[in-house]
Design a protein around this motif. Structure first.
Motif, mmCIF file in Angstrom:
data_model
loop_
_atom_site.group_PDB
_atom_site.id
_atom_site.type_symbol
_atom_site.label_atom_id
_atom_site.label_comp_id
_atom_site.label_asym_id
_atom_site.label_seq_id
_atom_site.Cartn_x
_atom_site.Cartn_y
_atom_site.Cartn_z
ATOM 1 N N LEU A 1 -5.188 -0.725 -7.209
ATOM 2 C CA LEU A 1 -6.307 0.183 -6.916
ATOM 3 C C LEU A 1 -5.752 1.563 -6.572
ATOM 4 C CD1 LEU A 1 -6.963 -2.672 -4.866
ATOM 5 C CD2 LEU A 1 -9.171 -1.778 -5.537
ATOM 6 N N THR B 1 -2.685 0.839 -4.090
ATOM 7 C CA THR B 1 -2.544 -0.456 -3.427
ATOM 8 C C THR B 1 -2.328 -1.511 -4.511
ATOM 9 O OG1 THR B 1 -4.080 0.252 -1.716
ATOM 10 C CG2 THR B 1 -3.642 -2.103 -1.847
ATOM 11 N N LYS C 1 0.854 -1.183 0.000
ATOM 12 C CA LYS C 1 0.000 0.000 0.000
ATOM 13 C C LYS C 1 0.892 1.237 0.000
ATOM 14 C CE LYS C 1 -4.361 1.434 1.922
ATOM 15 N NZ LYS C 1 -5.432 1.130 2.840
ATOM 16 N N ILE D 1 -1.983 -5.482 -5.214
ATOM 17 C CA ILE D 1 -2.211 -6.801 -4.617
ATOM 18 C C ILE D 1 -1.819 -7.848 -5.662
ATOM 19 C CG2 ILE D 1 -3.959 -8.376 -3.681
ATOM 20 C CD1 ILE D 1 -5.599 -5.790 -3.008
ATOM 21 N N ASN E 1 -3.416 7.514 -3.686
ATOM 22 C CA ASN E 1 -2.650 6.465 -3.008
ATOM 23 C C ASN E 1 -2.910 5.174 -3.775
ATOM 24 O OD1 ASN E 1 -1.845 8.217 -0.848
ATOM 25 N ND2 ASN E 1 -3.918 7.996 -0.021
#
Lengths: 195, 769
Positions: free
Chosen positions: A164, A172, A47, A174, A170
């Motif tokens: 995302l 993220t 993140k 995954i 910001n």
């Protein structure tokens, strides 16, 4: 002369239509490849906050079946997040009770859907990323617009990479690695909300 | 010649008097109708509303009226845009309906998360969630970090993204990770509130009526409009709110009043036609009933702005009672030997006494602390006055129409009279009825119970119930009418008291007694709590509990120990504060807050939890009124006893103790038998059975008056029989009402009137002695 121009225009239009159809077919094919109906695997999450130089890292395992998805973070700390019945439940200790994190929320169903690559065109505008096995999602639904600016789903070898971006930019990332298409009884039990 | 002059003078006076009173009645009615027409209210708690003057009662009334005025419609469609445009269209149509004050379909003023966080960041570290406080108080750094990391790591948590830089403790992010709309199943979409349920989108519309009791026409027009819309195949319209209950109830009330009233009237007119063989008799009786209704309606208009739907159906009973006066007068006019100047002289005192005894019975209901019984009493007392005036002034004018043709009582009535006499002679109350009555009463007392729950007195229409259930499923939860009302002399004392109440509610949620609550102090803690939170944060920082997270984030945590608390006046100006403004009231230096409750499974536990605390009131109007019904029911038993004793005194003064005792025994025995049989049939009794008892006593005493005055005259048998039959037509038919309260009333009066008709002549035995 006019007939020739008309014919050329028609051919161009037909080619264009083929291109759209081709693109849609590619999207569908990629979405199909990304989709996880059932299975288990590992994930890692990074993140990135804009004010941080290093990402916040975590990793763990996931389990998915048609009704629910379990996000089990093992490192650096234990947590389990269960997506079931459009709700998000969380527990911070293995033997602790699940607490409702978000109830009856679209976010719950959308996050569950993103992890399983079950994308609804009601919620997202879907497009292919050029020369990459990636799908770009732009939220259409206002409640998703308030959270995400965009999402990308990519297939890299056997890994699914979900990125995302939130409204503050910001990010993220995954990375999910599917290890098994079958679930053990223990996995199935883990996807049930304990009573 | 002087006889004729007297006759015409007397009749002229009566005609003039009747016309004058009727003109006055008509003028008053027109004035009332133009200035303050009666509205209909079907709210069962309003039906039993009692007048209280405490400040708390005034506030609960204010809160309840606000709730009653608020209605909800959900417009459903598979396609979101379709549902939204249909909802917008409906909202536009609703705005054109008279009686609707405001319609809300656009909710673009709902607070956004960035707005909430910006407005509360100044109070960071003063505002902590319960869970965060628990973690800090436990002093377990590892558990705190686990929790903070899970927040930080949570995908899509905007509260973290928006506040982590300003507050690396994540306390404010945690504070606003809780749902502000309290899990209502609704989420904002395209400036509308939308719920998703079974593959459909439901758009939320709320509207407020101008009054708590919207007039029947407007409510029925609205429901008809929605019903029409619901026929569209692609859309679903669901609604809930008092107006829809009112519409269904008023429809039922009007239907039952028309049907039962019509049938009773038809049966009665048929009976009059057969017995008196006169169109004038039918016309006079119709006039008398009409005038009675107008008087009853005027009585209600003078004292009330709204009437209950149950009172509306009860008004049918006036047909039966007022028609009695007509039967007495018609029988006297046809078969009596009265003077032409005063043809009703022989029965005038009986009629007046009958009005006084029946009126006294209904006056008892005026003592009731409930609006419904007062409305029934006022309607009947005014209505019977109209009937009495019409009988005494109008009937004598038409005497000549009844003296034509055969004035002999028919052989059937003579036979009935003879049977009545034989039965009366042979039957002995003590010998024949004492033992069966004791057995009956014993069995009834053993198996039956009193049910005082007002919710059982009124049956909700199945369509409305189905709508209500579906709305509740879609919205996931609905705040209930029960709530906590907390009072204090200052805003801070109020917030502290509310925090105390929430501490008592939390274990009840774990026990499953309720599922949710919504309180201001969940978002605005008391100053005392805010300072305690700040102290906890400072201590935790000193203990290094935040070190792991702050080093991971590379952000220093700065806690300002001199931070100013967030106070109510400032908080209510924030977007979140505005959402809670209707849960906070300030009246005359006293402060009140409402804690809303949802998913209550056991009211008694909540009641018990707060019963000892006078400042934290659990408001459960239905249970409160049920308790009042119970009290009134107990009082009513004593009132019935007092009424019997009063009647005994009146009879003693007019006749003697022997006549008085027998005159009283018949209605009392009839009442006991009616109650016992009702209890056996219904398995339980309620206050309406006892109210029926008032009528049985009134009618029974009425019969006793006539038998005591006139003995076994054939015309008295005829009149009593007609009276009993008319009462039976009216009350027996009420047993088919869809409203349980009215059914109970009808059953008991039906049985009571039958028995009293058979027993009433017992008084003659004493008369002959």
């Amino acid at each position: 002369m006019n007939k020739v121009i008309t014919l050329i225009l028609m051919m161009l239009l037909l080619n264009c239509g083929n291109a759209i159809a081709q693109q849609s077919a590619d999207e569908l094919r990629l979405l199909e490849q990304l989709r996880i109906e059932q299975g288990s695997g590992e994930f890692s999450q990074q993140k990135y906050f804009k004010f941080l130089s290093l990402p916040i890292r975590s990793s763990g395992v996931f389990k998915v079946n048609p009704n629910a998805a379990l996000w089990h973070t093992q490192q650096p700390v234990f947590s389990q997040v269960l997506f079931a019945d459009d709700n998000i439940y969380r527990r911070l200790a293995l033997n602790g009770p699940y607490q409702v994190l978000v109830q009856n929320s679209e976010l719950g169903s959308v996050l569950g859907a993103i992890f399983k690559a079950e994308i609804s065109t009601n919620d997202w505008s879907i497009s292919m990323v050029e020369k990459q096995p990636c799908i770009k999602l732009i939220p259409k639904n206002p409640s998703l617009i308030a959270i995400f600016s965009r999402v990308s789903l990519c297939l890299k070898q056997q890994q699914r990479v979900i990125t995302l971006w939130d409204k503050q930019d910001n990010k993220t990332i995954i990375t999910m690695t599917l290890l098994a298409n079958q679930l053990s009884q223990q996995d199935v039990d883990a996807l049930e909300l304990p009573h | 010649m002087s006889y004729l002059t007297n006759y015409s003078q007397s009749n002229g006076f009566k005609a003039l008097a009747w016309l004058l009173q009727f003109s006055a009645l008509a003028a008053l009615l027109i004035y009332q109708q133009l200035t303050n027409p009666l509205a209909l209210n079907s709210d069962i708690s309003a039906i039993f509303a009692s007048e209280k003057s405490s400040p708390l009662a005034a506030i609960t009334t204010q809160i309840e009226q606000r709730a009653t005025r608020s209605q909800i419609v959900l417009v459903g469609a598979p396609d979101l845009n379709g549902a939204i445009s249909a909802a917008d269209k409906l909202a536009r149509q609703l705005r054109t309906i008279t009686g609707i004050a405001t319609v809300n379909v656009i909710f673009d003023q709902l607070p956004t998360l960035p707005q909430l966080i910006n407005q509360h960041l100044g109070a960071k570290h003063l505002l902590l969630s319960d869970h965060y406080v628990k973690l800090l108080a436990a002093g377990d750094s590892e558990a705190l970090f686990r929790y903070q990391f899970s927040l930080l790591n949570q995908v899509g948590n905007q509260a973290v993204a928006l506040s982590v830089q300003a507050d690396p403790s994540l306390s404010i992010a945690d504070y606003f990770s809780r749902s502000v709309i309290a899990s209502s199943g609704l989420s904002p979409q395209q400036n509308h509130l939308v719920a998703q349920y079974q593959n459909k989108h439901y758009v939320f519309i709320s509207f407020q009526t101008e009054q708590s009791g919207i007039d029947i026409k407007s409510s029925q027009a609205l429901v008809a409009h929605l019903t029409q819309l619901a026929l569209q195949p692609n859309f679903e319209y669901l609604y809930t709110g008092a107006i829809f209950y009112a519409s269904a109830a008023s429809e039922t009330g009007q239907f039952e009043m028309t049907l039962y009233g019509g049938l009773s009237l038809l049966a009665m007119l048929l009976m009059i036609g057969i017995v008196y063989r006169s169109g004038v008799a039918i016309g006079l009786t119709l006039t008398l009933i009409g005038v009675s209704f107008l008087y009853g309606y005027l009585g209600l208009s003078l004292f009330y702005d709204e009437i209950s739907v149950i009172a509306l159906v009860f008004s049918v009973t006036l047909i039966g009672i007022s028609a009695d006066y007509s039967f007495h007068a018609l029988t006297e006019l046809k078969y009596g030997n009265g003077q032409p100047q005063q043809p009703l002289r022989a029965i005038t005192s009986s009629l007046v006494m009958s009005y006084l005894t029946t009126g006294a019975g209904y006056l008892v209901l005026l003592l009731a602390p409930f609006v419904l019984f007062k409305q029934i009493a006022i309607f009947t007392i005014f209505g019977l006055f109209g009937a009495l005036v019409t009988v005494l002034l109008l009937y004598p004018l038409l005497q000549r129409y009844f003296k034509q043709g055969n004035s002999e009582i028919t052989p059937n009535i003579i036979k009935l009279n003879q049977w009545h006499q034989r039965f009366s002679r042979r039957f002995s109350l003590t010998k024949h009825l004492a033992l069966p009555l004791l057995i009956l009463l014993g069995t009834a007392a053993y198996i039956s119970d009193f049910n005082d729950d007002i919710r059982d007195f009124y049956a909700v229409a199945p369509a409305i119930k189905a709508n209500e259930d579906k709305v509740q499923s879609i919205l996931k939860q609905k705040w209930q009418m029960q709530y906590l009302l907390i009072a204090a002399s200052s805003p801070q004392a109020l917030l502290e008291r509310e925090e105390l109440a929430l501490k008592q509610l939390k274990p009840l949620i774990e026990q499953g007694v309720l599922s949710h609550y919504s309180a201001i102090s969940q978002w605005l803690p008391s100053q005392q709590q805010q300072l305690a939170n700040l102290e906890l944060m400072t201590q935790a920082q000193e203990q290094g509990m935040f070190n792991r997270l702050t080093s991971m984030l590379g952000q220093p945590l700065i806690i300002n120990n001199l931070q100013q608390s967030l106070l109510p006046n400032k908080w209510f100006e924030t977007a979140l504060g505005r959402m809670f403004s209707n849960q906070w009231l300030a009246i005359d230096q006293q402060y009140y807050s409402v804690v809303r409750l949802a998913g209550i499974t056991d009211v008694s536990v909540i009641n018990q939890t707060f019963s000892a605390n006078q400042q934290i009131n659990f408001i459960d109007k239905a249970s409160e009124i049920s308790a009042q019904v119970q009290q009134f029911r107990q009082l009513l038993i004593w009132v019935l006893v007092a009424a019997v004793l009063a009647a005994l005194v009146v009879f003693c003064l007019r006749y003697n103790i022997a006549i008085a005792l027998r005159a009283i025994v018949s209605p009392v025995v009839a009442l006991l038998i009616a109650l016992a049989l009702s209890s056996l049939i219904e398995q339980q009794l309620n206050i309406f059975n006892l109210v029926a008892g008032v009528l049985i006593l009134a009618l029974g005493l009425d019969y006793s008056v006539f038998f005591a005055e006139h003995g076994f005259e054939r015309k008295i048998t005829l009149t009593t029989l007609m009276s009993a039959l008319s009462s039976i037509f009216v009350f027996a038919i009420l047993m088919f009402s869809s409203m349980p309260a009215i059914r109970s009333f009808g059953l008991t009066v039906f049985i009571g009137v039958l028995v009293v008709f058979v027993l009433a002549p017992q008084v003659i035995k004493a008369r002959s002695l």
